[in-house]
Design an enzyme around this catalytic site. Structure first.
Site, PDB file in Angstrom:
ATOM      1  N   GLY A 118       0.667  -1.123  -0.061  1.00  0.00           N
ATOM      2  CA  GLY A 118      -0.073   0.029  -0.030  1.00  0.00           C
ATOM      3  C   GLY A 118       0.896   1.344   0.223  1.00  0.00           C
ATOM      4  N   ILE A 140       5.685  -8.116   7.656  1.00  0.00           N
ATOM      5  CA  ILE A 140       5.804  -9.386   8.302  1.00  0.00           C
ATOM      6  C   ILE A 140       5.494 -10.623   7.541  1.00  0.00           C
ATOM      7  CG2 ILE A 140       5.902  -8.596  10.626  1.00  0.00           C
ATOM      8  CD1 ILE A 140       3.299  -9.837  11.055  1.00  0.00           C
ATOM      9  N   ASP A 141       4.367 -10.018   6.573  1.00  0.00           N
ATOM     10  CA  ASP A 141       3.767 -11.222   5.788  1.00  0.00           C
ATOM     11  C   ASP A 141       4.482 -11.962   4.552  1.00  0.00           C
ATOM     12  OD1 ASP A 141       1.504 -10.566   7.484  1.00  0.00           O
ATOM     13  OD2 ASP A 141       0.337  -9.712   5.568  1.00  0.00           O
ATOM     14  N   MET A 183      -1.007 -14.286  11.425  1.00  0.00           N
ATOM     15  CA  MET A 183      -1.244 -13.252  10.526  1.00  0.00           C
ATOM     16  C   MET A 183      -0.869 -13.925   9.175  1.00  0.00           C
ATOM     17  SD  MET A 183      -0.276  -9.669  12.195  1.00  0.00           S
ATOM     18  CE  MET A 183      -1.370  -8.655  13.115  1.00  0.00           C
ATOM     19  N   LEU A 296       1.387  -9.648  18.517  1.00  0.00           N
ATOM     20  CA  LEU A 296       2.580 -10.290  19.023  1.00  0.00           C
ATOM     21  C   LEU A 296       3.737 -10.507  17.962  1.00  0.00           C
ATOM     22  CD1 LEU A 296       1.439 -12.779  21.890  1.00  0.00           C
ATOM     23  CD2 LEU A 296       2.695 -10.646  22.247  1.00  0.00           C
TER      24      LEU A 296
END
Ligand code: F6P
Length: 374
Positions: A118, A140-141, A183, A296
């Site tokens: 984004g 993190i993805d 996630m 977390l």
């Protein structure tokens, strides 16, 4: 000649952002380039935003710390800026000209934008309006195309792996089915990597829709093995059953993103319903518990790998800025840090290859993906 750089962090935070800030500031000041830190992503360049000169003292020791000392937001798209109306409702307004004016007023020669898909798309749109930008990919993805890895990913995987290691001992004590929701909105990298690292029994990811019946077959096969009754499952928040869709706790609103959540509990409820409908083991059906790891995964200190690539990303971004290579994004290519046009990097999600080596390795060691078992 580049004399003044603007630096901002956008989107969800992740371990390693401070390490990028640390290296950009140190590399720039070492070359006589001033760095203006823009607070809270692009918001810092819109009326009421904050910008401050970054010194060596400002960044001392921060490469070890999680979060971002500049602050960030994942709702600050200047092209669709969320403004409150007199009646209290929210509407979107295009504030991108304010950003362009701020960059000029502050005498910024170029912006270094550290962000995910984004923020990098916004950076690209701004570059089309004449703002010189350099992109630094983060999430993190690990779902950005054009870079082999993003920093933050392995720190999040370590957090998830440690959680799975802990869930294993309690699952084993009680012979329970333990589900960990991690996630991973579109891509299941965190679930895949942490699941393999922890040696779980099932990994459910958005790229491979699952069947509850298949997960049940895996659980039954565990119960058929003497003294090995517990089952450990990691599920990405974006995973969904065949023919279904991802579970959401909140729909998108004006200037806000939809929020995923509930993938773990949904699986728990489906398993419990199946157990209630018939479970023929003499010890009765297993209990199911779900843990949602949530933010977390985004917090805490970056691990060694993330500290190293984020520091290298920051230093390379300054090299690109010094060379006037605006419009490019630093990227990890194998073991080398190179760069690609930002335009080529955005809009393509780096998904798990369901036939790829990592998935095949998982299947080889007996991990079920919910699509078939055995
Ligand atoms: O994009 C990274 C990410 O961590 C996603 O995996 C997750 O869905 C999202 O951020 C959560 O963001 P928020 O901080 O808005 O809850």
């Amino acid at each position: 000649m580049t004399q003044r750089i603007g630096l901002l962090t956008g989107g969800g935070d992740c371990p390693g952002l401070n390490s990028v800030i640390w290296s950009v500031v140190r590399a720039s000041l070492g070359r006589g380039i001033e760095v203006l830190g823009i607070e809270d992503g692009f918001d810092g360049l819109i009326a009421g935003g904050t910008v401050r000169k970054l010194t060596l003292t400002d960044v001392r020791g921060i490469h070890r710390e999680g979060g971002t000392v500049l602050g960030t937001t994942n709702r600050g798209n200047p092209f669709r800026y969320r403004v409150q109306q007199q009646d209290g409702s929210f509407a979107e307004r295009d504030c991108s000209d304010d950003v362009v004016r701020s960059v000029r007023r502050l005498g910024i020669d170029g912006l270094i934008v550290v962000g995910g898909d984004g923020s990098l798309a916004i950076a690209h749109q701004l570059s089309e309006k004449g703002v010189p930008v350099i992109g630094v990919p983060k999430t993190i993805d690990n779902d950005l195309a054009a870079t082999d890895n993003t920093f933050g990913f392995y720190s999040a995987v370590t957090t998830a792996m440690e959680a799975l290691d802990k869930l294993k001992t309690t699952a084993e004590s009680h012979d329970r089915v333990m589900i960990l929701e991690v996630m991973g909105r579109d891509a299941g990298w965190i679930a895949l990597a942490s699941g393999l690292a922890a040696g779980v029994h099932a990994i459910l990811i958005p790229e491979i829709p699952y069947s509850v019946e298949v997960v049940l077959a895996k659980i039954r096969s565990r119960w058929a093995e003497e003294r090995r009754n517990y089952t450990l499952i990691v599920v990405a928040e974006g995973a969904f059953p065949t023919g279904g869709e991802a579970a959401y706790v909140k729909v998108a609103g004006v200037g806000t993103n939809a929020r995923l959540g509930g993938a773990g509990v949904r699986l728990q409820e489906a398993l419990e319903a199946s157990f209630a409908a018939g479970w023929d083991h003499h010890r009765g059906a297993p209990e199911v518990r779900t843990t949602v790891l949530g933010h977390l995964q985004r917090g805490g200190s970056p691990g060694a790998y993330d500290r190293i690539i984020s520091a290298r990303f920051g230093a390379h971004a300054v090299e690109l800025a010094t060379a006037g290579r605006w419009g490019e994004m630093v990227a990890l290519q194998g073991t080398t840090i190179g760069s690609v046009p930002i335009a080529d990097a955005i809009g393509h999600t780096h998904l798990v290859d369901r036939e790829g080596q990592v998935v095949r390795a998982c299947r080889s060691v007996g991990i079920c993906f919910g699509d078939h078992w055995p």
